[in-house]
Design a protein around this motif. Structure first.
Motif, PDB file in Angstrom:
ATOM      1  N   ILE A 126       0.840  -1.208   0.000  1.00 33.73           N
ATOM      2  CA  ILE A 126       0.000   0.000   0.000  1.00 33.73           C
ATOM      3  C   ILE A 126       0.869   1.248   0.000  1.00 33.73           C
ATOM      4  O   ILE A 126       0.612   2.201  -0.744  1.00 33.73           O
ATOM      5  N   ALA A 127       1.921   1.256   0.807  1.00 40.59           N
ATOM      6  CA  ALA A 127       2.820   2.420   0.844  1.00 40.59           C
ATOM      7  C   ALA A 127       3.514   2.615  -0.494  1.00 40.59           C
ATOM      8  O   ALA A 127       3.670   3.745  -0.960  1.00 40.59           O
ATOM      9  N   GLY A 128       3.915   1.515  -1.130  1.00 38.83           N
ATOM     10  CA  GLY A 128       4.566   1.624  -2.437  1.00 38.83           C
ATOM     11  C   GLY A 128       3.633   2.179  -3.491  1.00 38.83           C
ATOM     12  O   GLY A 128       4.026   2.991  -4.325  1.00 38.83           O
ATOM     13  N   LYS A 129       2.369   1.757  -3.467  1.00 41.03           N
ATOM     14  CA  LYS A 129       1.403   2.280  -4.429  1.00 41.03           C
ATOM     15  C   LYS A 129       1.101   3.744  -4.167  1.00 41.03           C
ATOM     16  O   LYS A 129       0.929   4.529  -5.097  1.00 41.03           O
ATOM     17  N   THR A 130       1.049   4.129  -2.899  1.00 40.93           N
ATOM     18  CA  THR A 130       0.810   5.534  -2.560  1.00 40.93           C
ATOM     19  C   THR A 130       1.952   6.406  -3.060  1.00 40.93           C
ATOM     20  O   THR A 130       1.727   7.460  -3.655  1.00 40.93           O
ATOM     21  N   GLU A 131       3.176   5.971  -2.823  1.00 35.13           N
ATOM     22  CA  GLU A 131       4.341   6.725  -3.301  1.00 35.13           C
ATOM     23  C   GLU A 131       4.387   6.762  -4.826  1.00 35.13           C
ATOM     24  O   GLU A 131       4.751   7.764  -5.420  1.00 35.13           O
ATOM     25  N   GLY A 132       4.019   5.657  -5.457  1.00 35.50           N
ATOM     26  CA  GLY A 132       3.991   5.608  -6.913  1.00 35.50           C
ATOM     27  C   GLY A 132       2.973   6.584  -7.489  1.00 35.50           C
ATOM     28  O   GLY A 132       3.244   7.265  -8.474  1.00 35.50           O
ATOM     29  N   ARG A 133       1.800   6.653  -6.881  1.00 36.67           N
ATOM     30  CA  ARG A 133       0.785   7.600  -7.360  1.00 36.67           C
ATOM     31  C   ARG A 133       1.211   9.042  -7.114  1.00 36.67           C
ATOM     32  O   ARG A 133       0.937   9.925  -7.933  1.00 36.67           O
ATOM     33  N   ALA A 134       1.880   9.287  -6.008  1.00 39.16           N
ATOM     34  CA  ALA A 134       2.388  10.639  -5.747  1.00 39.16           C
ATOM     35  C   ALA A 134       3.429  11.024  -6.803  1.00 39.16           C
ATOM     36  O   ALA A 134       3.422  12.147  -7.318  1.00 39.16           O
ATOM     37  N   LEU A 135       4.306  10.093  -7.148  1.00 37.58           N
ATOM     38  CA  LEU A 135       5.299  10.344  -8.195  1.00 37.58           C
ATOM     39  C   LEU A 135       4.623  10.579  -9.541  1.00 37.58           C
ATOM     40  O   LEU A 135       5.025  11.466 -10.303  1.00 37.58           O
ATOM     41  N   GLY A 136       3.576   9.820  -9.827  1.00 42.94           N
ATOM     42  CA  GLY A 136       2.846  10.006 -11.081  1.00 42.94           C
ATOM     43  C   GLY A 136       2.226  11.388 -11.181  1.00 42.94           C
ATOM     44  O   GLY A 136       2.321  12.052 -12.211  1.00 42.94           O
ATOM     45  N   GLY A 137       1.608  11.837 -10.102  1.00 51.59           N
ATOM     46  CA  GLY A 137       1.033  13.185 -10.093  1.00 51.59           C
ATOM     47  C   GLY A 137       2.089  14.257 -10.245  1.00 51.59           C
ATOM     48  O   GLY A 137       1.897  15.254 -10.951  1.00 51.59           O
ATOM     49  N   LEU A 138       3.224  14.056  -9.609  1.00 53.37           N
ATOM     50  CA  LEU A 138       4.331  15.001  -9.731  1.00 53.37           C
ATOM     51  C   LEU A 138       4.810  15.093 -11.178  1.00 53.37           C
ATOM     52  O   LEU A 138       5.013  16.191 -11.706  1.00 53.37           O
ATOM     53  N   LEU A 139       4.979  13.945 -11.822  1.00 46.92           N
ATOM     54  CA  LEU A 139       5.444  13.948 -13.210  1.00 46.92           C
ATOM     55  C   LEU A 139       4.438  14.615 -14.142  1.00 46.92           C
ATOM     56  O   LEU A 139       4.820  15.399 -15.021  1.00 46.92           O
ATOM     57  N   ILE A 140       3.161  14.322 -13.957  1.00 48.42           N
ATOM     58  CA  ILE A 140       2.139  14.900 -14.832  1.00 48.42           C
ATOM     59  C   ILE A 140       2.132  16.415 -14.723  1.00 48.42           C
ATOM     60  O   ILE A 140       2.237  17.138 -15.724  1.00 48.42           O
ATOM     61  N   LEU A 141       1.988  16.939 -13.515  1.00 50.11           N
ATOM     62  CA  LEU A 141       1.842  18.386 -13.352  1.00 50.11           C
ATOM     63  C   LEU A 141       3.119  19.159 -13.651  1.00 50.11           C
ATOM     64  O   LEU A 141       3.062  20.250 -14.229  1.00 50.11           O
ATOM     65  N   SER A 142       4.276  18.619 -13.280  1.00 52.34           N
ATOM     66  CA  SER A 142       5.517  19.350 -13.557  1.00 52.34           C
ATOM     67  C   SER A 142       5.795  19.431 -15.054  1.00 52.34           C
ATOM     68  O   SER A 142       6.175  20.482 -15.572  1.00 52.34           O
ATOM     69  N   HIS A 143       5.569  18.341 -15.767  1.00 50.90           N
ATOM     70  CA  HIS A 143       5.800  18.357 -17.212  1.00 50.90           C
ATOM     71  C   HIS A 143       4.723  19.171 -17.932  1.00 50.90           C
ATOM     72  O   HIS A 143       5.010  19.836 -18.929  1.00 50.90           O
ATOM     73  N   ALA A 144       3.497  19.139 -17.437  1.00 48.60           N
ATOM     74  CA  ALA A 144       2.435  19.943 -18.054  1.00 48.60           C
ATOM     75  C   ALA A 144       2.710  21.434 -17.876  1.00 48.60           C
ATOM     76  O   ALA A 144       2.536  22.222 -18.813  1.00 48.60           O
ATOM     77  N   ALA A 145       3.151  21.836 -16.692  1.00 47.01           N
ATOM     78  CA  ALA A 145       3.460  23.253 -16.459  1.00 47.01           C
ATOM     79  C   ALA A 145       4.630  23.710 -17.329  1.00 47.01           C
ATOM     80  O   ALA A 145       4.594  24.807 -17.906  1.00 47.01           O
ATOM     81  N   ALA A 146       5.654  22.882 -17.443  1.00 47.06           N
ATOM     82  CA  ALA A 146       6.797  23.255 -18.284  1.00 47.06           C
ATOM     83  C   ALA A 146       6.380  23.366 -19.749  1.00 47.06           C
ATOM     84  O   ALA A 146       6.780  24.308 -20.446  1.00 47.06           O
ATOM     85  N   ALA A 147       5.556  22.435 -20.227  1.00 49.07           N
ATOM     86  CA  ALA A 147       5.100  22.494 -21.618  1.00 49.07           C
ATOM     87  C   ALA A 147       4.241  23.732 -21.850  1.00 49.07           C
ATOM     88  O   ALA A 147       4.353  24.386 -22.898  1.00 49.07           O
ATOM     89  N   LEU A 148       3.399  24.074 -20.880  1.00 51.06           N
ATOM     90  CA  LEU A 148       2.557  25.268 -20.998  1.00 51.06           C
ATOM     91  C   LEU A 148       3.418  26.519 -21.136  1.00 51.06           C
ATOM     92  O   LEU A 148       3.200  27.339 -22.029  1.00 51.06           O
ATOM     93  N   PHE A 149       4.416  26.641 -20.278  1.00 48.67           N
ATOM     94  CA  PHE A 149       5.263  27.828 -20.345  1.00 48.67           C
ATOM     95  C   PHE A 149       6.205  27.809 -21.542  1.00 48.67           C
ATOM     96  O   PHE A 149       6.584  28.868 -22.037  1.00 48.67           O
ATOM     97  N   LEU A 150       6.595  26.638 -22.011  1.00 49.23           N
ATOM     98  CA  LEU A 150       7.402  26.587 -23.236  1.00 49.23           C
ATOM     99  C   LEU A 150       6.627  27.171 -24.408  1.00 49.23           C
ATOM    100  O   LEU A 150       7.197  27.798 -25.298  1.00 49.23           O
ATOM    101  N   GLY A 151       5.319  26.970 -24.409  1.00 45.82           N
ATOM    102  CA  GLY A 151       4.493  27.476 -25.498  1.00 45.82           C
ATOM    103  C   GLY A 151       4.126  28.943 -25.376  1.00 45.82           C
ATOM    104  O   GLY A 151       4.022  29.639 -26.377  1.00 45.82           O
ATOM    105  N   TYR A 152       3.921  29.428 -24.148  1.00 47.46           N
ATOM    106  CA  TYR A 152       3.417  30.788 -23.973  1.00 47.46           C
ATOM    107  C   TYR A 152       4.471  31.787 -23.542  1.00 47.46           C
ATOM    108  O   TYR A 152       4.432  32.941 -23.960  1.00 47.46           O
ATOM    109  N   GLN A 153       5.376  31.416 -22.680  1.00 48.08           N
ATOM    110  CA  GLN A 153       6.478  32.282 -22.269  1.00 48.08           C
ATOM    111  C   GLN A 153       7.742  31.433 -22.304  1.00 48.08           C
ATOM    112  O   GLN A 153       8.150  30.840 -21.313  1.00 48.08           O
ATOM    113  N   SER A 154       8.332  31.372 -23.468  1.00 47.57           N
ATOM    114  CA  SER A 154       9.392  30.391 -23.697  1.00 47.57           C
ATOM    115  C   SER A 154      10.616  30.603 -22.811  1.00 47.57           C
ATOM    116  O   SER A 154      11.289  29.631 -22.471  1.00 47.57           O
ATOM    117  N   HIS A 155      10.911  31.837 -22.432  1.00 50.62           N
ATOM    118  CA  HIS A 155      12.080  32.042 -21.580  1.00 50.62           C
ATOM    119  C   HIS A 155      11.859  31.444 -20.189  1.00 50.62           C
ATOM    120  O   HIS A 155      12.756  30.861 -19.617  1.00 50.62           O
TER     121      HIS A 155
END
Length: 153
Positions: A56-85
């Motif tokens: 259960i702890a491993g799955k919880t940590e895995g889901r936390a890592l998944g959420g981190l990867l999704i949002l961090s990469h989505a935010a970077a892609a958003l800013f790459l498109g709108y404010q590239s610097h």
């Protein structure tokens, strides 16, 4: 398209790949983290056993890592498109995270030689993602630290 524009597009593609990996980690955390060896019936219905608690702890940590990867990469892609610097700086931070993962995997490959082929393939993938994400930051003539302005046009 300029080389800077190409670097931005490639970095956005790398962000999409990172976000997809985050989604896979969110949906199937055990498979990504290597926890599939733990049997679901190992606890005989008692969720208080150490094996069940670790699962259960491993799955919880895995889901936390998944959420981190999704949002961090989505935010970077958003800013790459709108404010590239700003996006280039964010993508560079993600590139350093991927480079850190590659460094950890390299140490793991040296310590655990039995799984060396798996570690080598993942190591190459992580290095490629890190290099691709850092391209907009280190693009010749458009160094973000010095100029700070650059769009796709």
């Amino acid at each position: 398209m300029s080389s800077y524009g190409l670097a931005l597009v490639l970095a956005m593609i790398a962000c999409v790949i990172g976000g997809v990996l985050g989604g896979l980690t969110l949906v199937r955390p055990g498979a990504v983290l290597g926890l599939t060896a733990l049997d679901d019936d190992a606890g005989d219905g008692d969720e208080a056993t150490p094996a069940a608690s670790a699962r259960i702890a491993g799955k919880t940590e895995g889901r936390a890592l998944g959420g981190l990867l999704i949002l961090s990469h989505a935010a970077a892609a958003l800013f790459l498109g709108y404010q590239s610097h700003v996006g280039a700086a964010m993508a560079f931070a993600l590139a350093m995270a991927w480079a850190g993962a590659a460094l950890g995997r390299a140490v793991s490959a040296l310590v655990d030689r039995a799984r060396g082929r798996f570690n080598l393939g993942s190591l190459v993938f992580e290095v490629m993602i890190a290099v691709t994400l850092s391209l907009p930051f280190f693009n010749p003539g458009r160094l973000v630290v010095l100029r700070g302005h650059g769009m796709l046009v």
